[in-house]
Structure formats: structure tokens, C-alpha cells
Design an enzyme around this catalytic site. Structure first.
Site, PDB file in Angstrom:
ATOM      1  N   ASN A 295     -10.900  -2.147  -5.641  1.00 11.98           N
ATOM      2  CA  ASN A 295     -10.071  -1.249  -6.474  1.00 11.98           C
ATOM      3  C   ASN A 295     -10.681  -1.000  -7.864  1.00 11.98           C
ATOM      4  O   ASN A 295     -10.315  -0.031  -8.529  1.00 11.98           O
ATOM      5  CB  ASN A 295      -8.642  -1.781  -6.624  1.00 11.98           C
ATOM      6  CG  ASN A 295      -7.803  -1.682  -5.368  1.00 11.98           C
ATOM      7  OD1 ASN A 295      -6.905  -2.495  -5.132  1.00 11.98           O
ATOM      8  ND2 ASN A 295      -8.063  -0.683  -4.525  1.00 11.98           N
TER       9      ASN A 295
ATOM     10  N   LEU B 293      -7.213  -4.586   7.200  1.00 18.14           N
ATOM     11  CA  LEU B 293      -7.038  -5.726   6.287  1.00 18.14           C
ATOM     12  C   LEU B 293      -7.567  -5.452   4.889  1.00 18.14           C
ATOM     13  O   LEU B 293      -7.179  -6.127   3.942  1.00 18.14           O
ATOM     14  CB  LEU B 293      -7.752  -6.961   6.855  1.00 18.14           C
ATOM     15  CG  LEU B 293      -6.952  -7.777   7.869  1.00 18.14           C
ATOM     16  CD1 LEU B 293      -7.797  -8.926   8.397  1.00 18.14           C
ATOM     17  CD2 LEU B 293      -5.692  -8.333   7.209  1.00 18.14           C
ATOM     18  N   SER B 294      -8.475  -4.475   4.761  1.00 16.73           N
ATOM     19  CA  SER B 294      -9.028  -4.144   3.442  1.00 16.73           C
ATOM     20  C   SER B 294      -9.488  -5.389   2.674  1.00 16.73           C
ATOM     21  O   SER B 294      -9.176  -5.555   1.496  1.00 16.73           O
ATOM     22  CB  SER B 294      -8.015  -3.343   2.616  1.00 16.73           C
ATOM     23  OG  SER B 294      -7.632  -2.166   3.302  1.00 16.73           O
TER      24      SER B 294
ATOM     25  N   ARG C 201     -11.983   2.523  -8.490  1.00 17.26           N
ATOM     26  CA  ARG C 201     -11.115   3.701  -8.670  1.00 17.26           C
ATOM     27  C   ARG C 201     -11.388   4.351 -10.025  1.00 17.26           C
ATOM     28  O   ARG C 201     -11.997   3.747 -10.904  1.00 17.26           O
ATOM     29  CB  ARG C 201      -9.648   3.263  -8.590  1.00 17.26           C
ATOM     30  CG  ARG C 201      -9.289   2.822  -7.192  1.00 17.26           C
ATOM     31  CD  ARG C 201      -7.809   2.751  -7.007  1.00 17.26           C
ATOM     32  NE  ARG C 201      -7.512   2.393  -5.633  1.00 17.26           N
ATOM     33  CZ  ARG C 201      -6.307   2.381  -5.105  1.00 17.26           C
ATOM     34  NH1 ARG C 201      -5.271   2.704  -5.861  1.00 17.26           N
ATOM     35  NH2 ARG C 201      -6.123   2.050  -3.848  1.00 17.26           N
TER      36      ARG C 201
ATOM     37  N   ASP D 101       0.821  -1.214   0.000  1.00 16.15           N
ATOM     38  CA  ASP D 101       0.000   0.000   0.000  1.00 16.15           C
ATOM     39  C   ASP D 101       0.852   1.260   0.000  1.00 16.15           C
ATOM     40  O   ASP D 101       1.966   1.265   0.528  1.00 16.15           O
ATOM     41  CB  ASP D 101      -0.928  -0.034   1.234  1.00 16.15           C
ATOM     42  CG  ASP D 101      -2.104   0.913   1.077  1.00 16.15           C
ATOM     43  OD1 ASP D 101      -2.368   1.377  -0.056  1.00 16.15           O
ATOM     44  OD2 ASP D 101      -2.775   1.189   2.093  1.00 16.15           O
TER      45      ASP D 101
HETATM   46  C1  IPE Z   1      -5.587  -2.611  -0.404  1.00 13.89           C
HETATM   47  O1  IPE Z   1      -5.181  -1.299  -0.544  1.00 13.89           O
HETATM   48  C2  IPE Z   1      -5.535  -3.303  -1.730  1.00 13.89           C
HETATM   49  C3  IPE Z   1      -4.205  -3.516  -2.276  1.00 13.89           C
HETATM   50  C4  IPE Z   1      -3.086  -3.217  -1.697  1.00 13.89           C
HETATM   51  C5  IPE Z   1      -4.164  -4.137  -3.573  1.00 13.89           C
HETATM   52  P1  IPE Z   1      -6.231  -0.113  -0.699  1.00 13.89           P
HETATM   53  O2  IPE Z   1      -5.445   1.122  -0.807  1.00 13.89           O
HETATM   54  O3  IPE Z   1      -7.171  -0.426  -1.786  1.00 13.89           O
HETATM   55  O4  IPE Z   1      -7.008  -0.189   0.690  1.00 13.89           O
HETATM   56  P2  IPE Z   1      -7.897   0.894   1.426  1.00 13.89           P
HETATM   57  O5  IPE Z   1      -8.907   1.375   0.436  1.00 13.89           O
HETATM   58  O6  IPE Z   1      -6.991   2.004   1.851  1.00 13.89           O
HETATM   59  O7  IPE Z   1      -8.484   0.186   2.584  1.00 13.89           O
HETATM   60  C1  IPE Z   2      -1.431   0.287  -3.453  1.00 18.21           C
HETATM   61  O1  IPE Z   2      -1.226   1.655  -3.433  1.00 18.21           O
HETATM   62  C2  IPE Z   2      -1.694  -0.266  -4.829  1.00 18.21           C
HETATM   63  C3  IPE Z   2      -3.093  -0.641  -5.081  1.00 18.21           C
HETATM   64  C4  IPE Z   2      -4.047  -0.622  -4.191  1.00 18.21           C
HETATM   65  C5  IPE Z   2      -3.427  -1.079  -6.417  1.00 18.21           C
HETATM   66  P1  IPE Z   2      -2.428   2.678  -3.476  1.00 18.21           P
HETATM   67  O2  IPE Z   2      -2.779   2.958  -4.893  1.00 18.21           O
HETATM   68  O3  IPE Z   2      -3.552   2.213  -2.622  1.00 18.21           O
HETATM   69  O4  IPE Z   2      -1.771   3.977  -2.834  1.00 18.21           O
HETATM   70  P2  IPE Z   2      -2.413   4.928  -1.749  1.00 18.21           P
HETATM   71  O5  IPE Z   2      -2.821   4.065  -0.602  1.00 18.21           O
HETATM   72  O6  IPE Z   2      -3.573   5.600  -2.390  1.00 18.21           O
HETATM   73  O7  IPE Z   2      -1.312   5.847  -1.394  1.00 18.21           O
HETATM   74 MG    MG Z   3      -3.995   2.402  -0.675  1.00 13.53          MG
END
Ligand code: IPE
Ligand code: IPE
Ligand code: MG
Length: 249
Positions: free
Chosen positions: A69, A197-198, A72, A21
Site C-alpha cells: 500500500n 490473500l494480498s 499508492r 477491503d
Molecule cells: C489488502 O487490500 C490490504 C489491506 C486491506 C490493508 P488491497 O486493496 O491493498 O489488496 P489488493 O491490492 O486488491 O490485492
Molecule cells: C482497503 O480499502 C483499505 C486499504 C487497503 C488501506 P481499499 O483502499 O483497498 O479500497 P478498494 O479495494 O480500492 O476499493
Molecule cells: Mg483494496
């Protein structure tokens, strides 16, 4: 002894799972678009897979893309899928050289056809490799997975493959998850200072040790993995028993 030698000597966890993350924030801090963070994140994946091979880790699971995701902005999803397709092609020779076996867990039918075609090719090509088992959680969600397992068991019961519902064990249930046959993670690492844990491996993490660090994923180094494992090795896993019971086992 280096920390690398120390953790190997102490006995490694069998399975490490990582919630990668912080790519977006890493990029934003530098005034860059989020996709640059994902690009940098791919390099960290390479480092960490290599590190896992160097210490002889058996299972490494990486949370790569969650079902949530998909919500997004479309441009970011597209960029991520593009990066993935590229990385698969570019990294296949190196993964073969490192003897890595790649598997995927998740709702893969939602992936763009091209990504899945390339990924299936990689899974097939690496199927006989006996080094690190690299499990990519892709379009993965734990609640989705648990619900699917419940549906499959219900179907098995309805169609007479299970005669008595009371006979269903935790092992049977676990075998119906996407991780069937893979041991539960011993250690779960999450970067970027988030403590959740997401929707990752909810069933499998029942007794997993958690390790959180503030670094964003693109800044995560081999050493950080070793430190996480070192920290894990100094814990006492009690599985509901008393400390004395565990020590005397
Ligand atoms: C969890 O990260 C998913 C991955 C690392 C692939 P997110 O960035 O999507 O999680 P939240 O939304 O902060 O909980
Ligand atoms: C993790 O980084 C990668 C994925 C979830 C695909 P993020 O894209 O969630 O980055 P932040 O948490 O927004 O900084
Ligand atoms: Mg993230």
C-alpha cells in the site's frame, strides 16, 4: 436466540482475522474521493472491535495497511496515515473502557514518526488490558515477515545460539514471526468480493477457514461478523485427516 447468542453458545473461534477491503470503491460509488471511504472504514473498525468485545472474542487481527500500500498515490497514503493518527488519539479512552489490548505487526519503522509515536503510546497504555487482543497489521507483508524470520534464524545459527540446524522446528520458526505467541487465525474474512490473500499471514493461514463477502468494508456490520462466525461454526476442519477421524476424535 439471537445469532449473537447462538454463536457464543456454539463456541467461538479463538482468532478472527479480517482483510478490510473496498473503502476506495465504496467512496467512488458515491462520487466521493477515496479518503472518504477510509474515513467510513474507521467507523466500521470501531463497530467490529465493539462486536468482538461483546461476544468475547480473544484475538482480532485487522489488515490495516500493507507494505504494498506504500505504492499508492502519496496523497492517499498521507490521508490514511493522518486518519490513523487521529483515530488513535480519539479512540484511546474508548479502547481503555472496552479493555482492548492493542498490538501491531508489520514493518513499523516505515511509518511516519508521529503515527508510530502515537501507536506506541496506545500499545503501552493498553498492555495490561485483558479484553480483546486487537492486532493491527500495519505496513505488514507476509513475505517480508517470513524472510525476516529466516534471517533471524540464520543469525542465531551463525552466532551459535542454535547449534544444530536440524533442531529448528515449525514452532521455533513461528516464534520468530511478528505473530509469535499469537494463535493462528481460525477464520479469515475478506470484504469487497476479492478472493485473495494480498500477502497477508501466509504462514499463519495454513489451516485457516476463509470467508468472503461482497460488501465493501464501510458497509460491514456487526451482524456480518456474526454471520461469518456462524458459517465457520458449521464447517468441518479436518487438518488433513478423514471426516471420520475428526468426528471420532
Ligand atoms: C489488502 O487490500 C490490504 C489491506 C486491506 C490493508 P488491497 O486493496 O491493498 O489488496 P489488493 O491490492 O486488491 O490485492
Ligand atoms: C482497503 O480499502 C483499505 C486499504 C487497503 C488501506 P481499499 O483502499 O483497498 O479500497 P478498494 O479495494 O480500492 O476499493
Ligand atoms: Mg483494496
Amino acid at each position: 436466540m439471537t445469532i449473537q447468542e447462538e454463536i457464543v453458545a456454539a463456541g467461538l473461534p479463538e482468532h478472527v482475522a479480517i482483510i478490510m477491503d473496498g473503502n476506495g470503491r465504496w467512496a467512488q460509488q458515491r462520487g466521493l474521493g477515496r479518503e472518504y471511504g477510509h474515513q467510513a472504514g474507521v467507523n466500521t473498525v470501531k463497530r467490529v472491535v465493539e462486536a468482538a468485545g461483546e461476544i468475547g472474542l480473544k484475538y482480532l487481527t485487522l489488515y490495516t495497511f500493507s507494505i504494498e500500500n506504500w505504492n499508492r498515490p502519496q496523497a492517499e497514503v498521507r490521508a490514511l496515515m493522518g486518519l490513523m493518527a487521529e483515530a488513535i488519539v480519539r479512540e484511546t479512552p474508548e479502547l481503555m473502557r472496552q479493555n482492548v489490548r492493542v498490538r501491531v505487526i508489520g514493518h513499523t519503522t516505515d511509518l511516519p514518526e508521529e503515527v508510530w509515536r502515537k501507536m506506541s503510546g496506545l500499545i503501552e497504555q493498553t498492555a495490561d488490558n485483558r479484553g480483546v487482543n486487537l492486532i493491527l497489521a500495519l505496513s505488514y507483508g507476509a513475505r517480508w515477515e517470513i524472510l525476516e524470520a529466516a534471517k533471524r534464524l540464520a543469525r542465531d545459527y551463525k552466532e551459535g545460539r542454535i547449534l544444530n540446524m536440524e533442531d529448528i522446528t515449525e514452532t521455533d520458526f513461528a516464534g520468530h514471526l511478528t505473530t509469535g505467541g499469537i494463535p493462528d487465525p481460525d477464520l479469515l474474512v475478506r470484504t469487497s468480493g476479492e478472493y485473495r490473500l494480498s500477502n497477508f499471514l501466509l504462514w499463519q493461514c495454513a489451516y485457516t477457514e476463509f470467508y468472503f463477502l461482497d460488501k465493501f468494508w464501510p458497509d460491514f456490520q456487526k451482524e456480518d461478523l456474526y454471520l461469518a462466525i456462524h458459517n465457520y461454526q458449521n464447517r468441518e476442519r479436518r487438518f488433513g485427516m478423514t471426516g471420520e477421524q475428526v468426528v471420532n476424535k
